[in-house]
Design a protein around this motif. Structure first.
Motif, PDB file in Angstrom:
ATOM      1  N   ALA A 157     -36.240 -14.012 -20.127  1.00  0.00           N
ATOM      2  CA  ALA A 157     -36.121 -12.507 -19.606  1.00  0.00           C
ATOM      3  C   ALA A 157     -37.382 -11.801 -20.100  1.00  0.00           C
ATOM      4  O   ALA A 157     -37.837 -10.949 -19.503  1.00  0.00           O
ATOM      5  CB  ALA A 157     -34.792 -11.939 -19.779  1.00  0.00           C
ATOM      6  N   SER A 161     -40.640 -10.303 -18.498  1.00  0.00           N
ATOM      7  CA  SER A 161     -40.849  -8.712 -18.355  1.00  0.00           C
ATOM      8  C   SER A 161     -42.399  -8.676 -18.869  1.00  0.00           C
ATOM      9  O   SER A 161     -43.016  -7.595 -18.195  1.00  0.00           O
ATOM     10  CB  SER A 161     -39.855  -8.093 -19.258  1.00  0.00           C
ATOM     11  OG  SER A 161     -40.320  -6.660 -19.217  1.00  0.00           O
ATOM     12  N   SER A 487     -28.150 -10.999 -14.510  1.00  0.00           N
ATOM     13  CA  SER A 487     -28.621 -10.132 -13.866  1.00  0.00           C
ATOM     14  C   SER A 487     -28.405 -10.224 -12.300  1.00  0.00           C
ATOM     15  O   SER A 487     -28.230  -9.153 -11.685  1.00  0.00           O
ATOM     16  CB  SER A 487     -30.313 -10.207 -14.241  1.00  0.00           C
ATOM     17  OG  SER A 487     -30.536 -10.147 -15.515  1.00  0.00           O
ATOM     18  N   LYS A 513     -32.096  -8.989 -17.978  1.00  0.00           N
ATOM     19  CA  LYS A 513     -33.287  -8.308 -17.316  1.00  0.00           C
ATOM     20  C   LYS A 513     -33.336  -7.013 -17.779  1.00  0.00           C
ATOM     21  O   LYS A 513     -34.866  -6.467 -18.127  1.00  0.00           O
ATOM     22  CB  LYS A 513     -33.602  -8.190 -15.804  1.00  0.00           C
ATOM     23  CG  LYS A 513     -33.764  -9.877 -15.429  1.00  0.00           C
ATOM     24  CD  LYS A 513     -33.867  -9.681 -13.983  1.00  0.00           C
ATOM     25  CE  LYS A 513     -34.297 -11.368 -13.320  1.00  0.00           C
ATOM     26  NZ  LYS A 513     -34.354 -11.316 -11.958  1.00  0.00           N
ATOM     27  N   SER A 517     -36.610  -6.428 -22.236  1.00  0.00           N
ATOM     28  CA  SER A 517     -37.701  -6.131 -21.237  1.00  0.00           C
ATOM     29  C   SER A 517     -38.659  -5.484 -22.281  1.00  0.00           C
ATOM     30  O   SER A 517     -38.353  -4.768 -23.376  1.00  0.00           O
ATOM     31  CB  SER A 517     -37.295  -5.179 -20.161  1.00  0.00           C
ATOM     32  OG  SER A 517     -36.737  -3.894 -20.701  1.00  0.00           O
TER      33      SER A 517
END
Length: 650
Positions: A157, A161, A487, A513, A517
């Motif tokens: 994740a 990002s 997510s 998510k 990030s």
């Protein structure tokens, strides 16, 4: 001898095979694919080699005689099995004509001859995989490198990002482009056929990431220029291994720094007494190596605070605390919006379901976050663990002291805390207790899994609606927050409604998510505000080095935004621009917040006989008292802290 060696060869091979379930058990218990776990491929190779050597011994004994010589030649023959440099007839050529188990001997010999070269191919592919990954990394050595200690949902994740980072800020677009063009490297990646591993590998490859089989601590980056930024993420499922790997990397890279040439002007006094300006070139060290350690244990706090980090910037990530602080920073205003007017003040009544790590962090944060002029706080905590109340009393002794809890003292934090241990959320006792609590305004659910959290939040909404229908005192529909990691589920459940298009009013936080990030881990706005607070009373080094400084400044930044939301007079003004009344109200609010914060960290009022600094070892502080009893110096500190312009209490 032929029969003995045949039986022994098969037995030895089977012994190695029996280690398979042991290896699987170790990996299951540790929940990882780490290198300390026994690997089936290694066991199979060792078993094949030993079995082949024993199988060859009778034939070599006949040809060469002597036990030692035959044994050494048998070991050589076993090695030749793996490179297809052995003929089948060499094995069975000396087999006695009257040997009764000849068919079994032929079959077992054939199995060894086929299995050995297959294992060679497997290891060759693994070698070339590592070489290919190293070559890809070599040709990308000019880009910023983000290195992850493990390939899992969290690291994936964060990598996603980084690869797709976007910003609306014109000044940050170059930085965003740098993220997107960077090199993503996952280490300790071993290919397995299970569904989870295949899916993770596919997603990593879709990001253009390099999947390297080497452990992060053994990775060699000698070919990467010192001008290139390197960021390490120790984000594995094993927190202890994260810490071990981090200490290894810190010792290897602490002296890595890029020296940038810079022209500086200095004043020089000449022999005649006159001065002139001269420019010279100097080399300025530019640190560009960072490490993020995902571990919130006391051990990591002590170790990373005291280890020599050199030029490296090392950040310790507390996932639970980060989630709660970020949620209050972004959505905390809803707590005050939903407060109910009772007499001269508005009351926030919060229900926390689950006293685990997340529930406890929310409990601690609400105590200091809700210290605001014109507001009161009441918290009810439920958990099926019968002993959690004892743990809370031990961890927060002064917070739950009956002389302070639920008692109004002018110039001190006010909170009314009720603990409900041994309450099964699925039982009728829980609903009975909920119906007894007057005017609930907020609920937080953190029971472990997404499924249980969603179901409990849904049941709470039913209870609250029925309570509002029956109870005249329950005039509002409380806000409900719960933690959901998935997510996709978060997106699907956002703004969920029933068949009559009535919204459930449940807020889902903590999905991967959002939590993992760039904006949260690397370029956090909240962290930036907290550092600004820290720089007004201390050093940046202390902010990153000491957990106390970091979290205290984070709490100050979160509460400062809440004061602005509540429109506290003078909250947006520096100390010099405030009226005496504005200074007074902001100073008292700050002291109440600080009192509550320190108590949630386990501090009590007091001082050591060895002095104020020594008292910190026992979590004692002499300023934990009502505002009027503070020294003038402490009052001035509260005034400066509340305006964001001065030092905090020390």
């Amino acid at each position: 001898m032929w029969t003995t060696c045949l039986v022994l060869s098969i037995a030895i091979f089977c012994v190695f095979l029996l280690f398979f379930p042991v290896s699987a058990g170790i990996k299951f218990l540790t929940k990882s694919e780490k290198r300390f776990a026994l690997r089936p491929s290694h066991l199979l190779t060792a078993g094949t080699f030993c079995a082949s050597a024993i199988l060859m011994f009778p034939s070599n004994h006949v040809l060469y005689g002597g036990g030692a010589k035959a044994a050494l030649i048998s070991l050589q023959n076993a090695a030749r099995f793996f490179v297809l440099d052995f003929d089948y007839s060499d094995i069975v050529g000396q087999l006695p004509a009257d040997f009764s188990a000849d068919k079994l001997f032929y079959l077992w010999s054939a199995i060894m001859l086929v299995l050995a070269p297959v294992l060679t191919v497997v290891f060759a592919l693994l070698f070339f995989k590592k070489a290919w990954a190293s070559m890809r990394l070599f040709f990308r050595r000019g880009r910023s490198i983000y290195i992850f200690s493990e390939l899992n949902e969290k690291s994936l994740a964060l990598a996603d990002s980084i690869r797709h980072h976007k910003t609306d800020d014109e000044n940050d677009r170059k930085i965003a482009k740098k993220y997107r063009k960077s090199t993503l490297l996952f280490t300790d990646v071993l290919r397995h056929e299970d569904e989870r591993s295949v899916e993770l590998l596919a997603k990593a490859e879709a990001l253009g990431a390099i999947c390297h089989p080497a452990d992060i601590a053994s990775l060699k980056l000698w070919f990467v220029s010192k001008k290139v930024d390197i960021t390490f993420f120790f984000i594995g499922e094993d927190a202890n291994e994260n810490l071990t790997q981090a200490t290894t990397i810190i010792s290897q890279y602490k002296d890595r720094v890029y020296h940038k040439n810079q022209h500086v002007t200095e004043t020089v006094t000449l022999e005649n007494g006159q001065t002139e300006q001269r420019t010279k070139k100097v080399k300025i060290p530019v640190p560009n190596t960072r490490a993020y350690v995902f571990d919130y244990s006391t051990e990591s706090d002590l170790l990373l605070s005291n280890i020599d980090k050199g030029y490296m910037h090392v950040f310790r990530v507390n996932e639970m605390q980060s989630l709660i602080y970020r949620t209050l920073y972004e959505e905390g205003g809803k707590l005050f919006e939903g407060a109910v007017q009772i007499g001269e003040k508005k009351r926030i009544t919060a229900v926390i379901v689950g006293a685990g790590l997340q529930g406890t962090e929310m409990f601690k944060a609400l105590v200091w976050f809700c210290q605001m002029d014109g507001y009161e706080l009441c918290i009810h905590v439920f958990d099926k663990n019968k002993d959690f109340a004892k743990r809370y009393t031990l961890d927060f002794p002064e917070l739950l002291d009956e002389r302070l809890n639920g008692k109004h003292r002018e110039g001190d934090a006010y909170y009314d805390i009720h603990l409900h241990p041994g309450i099964d959320i699925q039982g009728s006792e829980f609903s009975d207790e909920i119906y007894k609590i007057p005017e609930i305004t907020f609920a937080f659910v953190a029971l472990g899994t997404d499924k249980v959290n969603v179901e409990t939040a849904y049941e709470l909404r039913i209870m609250f609606e029925r309570k509002q229908a029956k109870d005249k005192e329950q005039t509002i529909s409380p806000t409900i927050q719960t933690v959901v990691y998935n997510s996709d589920i978060c997106i699907a459940l956002k703004d969920a409604k029933n068949y009559k298009s009535r919204p459930y009013g449940i807020s889902f936080i903590g999905d991967l998510k959002s939590s993992f990030s760039v904006d949260v881990i690397i370029d956090s706005e909240l962290e930036e505000r907290a550092l600004e607070v820290q720089m007004r009373y201390g050093s940046e080094e202390d902010f990153w080095k000491y957990e106390y400084c970091y979290m205290s400044s984070m709490a100050s930044a979160v509460h400062a935004r809440a004061r602005l939301f509540c429109q506290i007079p003078g909250a947006d003004l520096p100390e010099a621009d405030r009226t005496p009344a504005q200074t007074e109200i902001n100073s008292v609010i700050e002291h109440c917040r600080w009192d509550a914060y320190m108590r949630t960290e386990g501090y009590i009022s007091g001082i050591s006989k060895d002095g104020k600094d020594a008292a910190t070892l026992g979590k004692m502080h002499p300023s934990l008292r009502i505002f009027e009893d503070l020294s003038d110096d402490d009052k001035r500190k509260d005034a400066r802290v509340s305006s964001g312009k001065g030092p905090k209490k020390e």
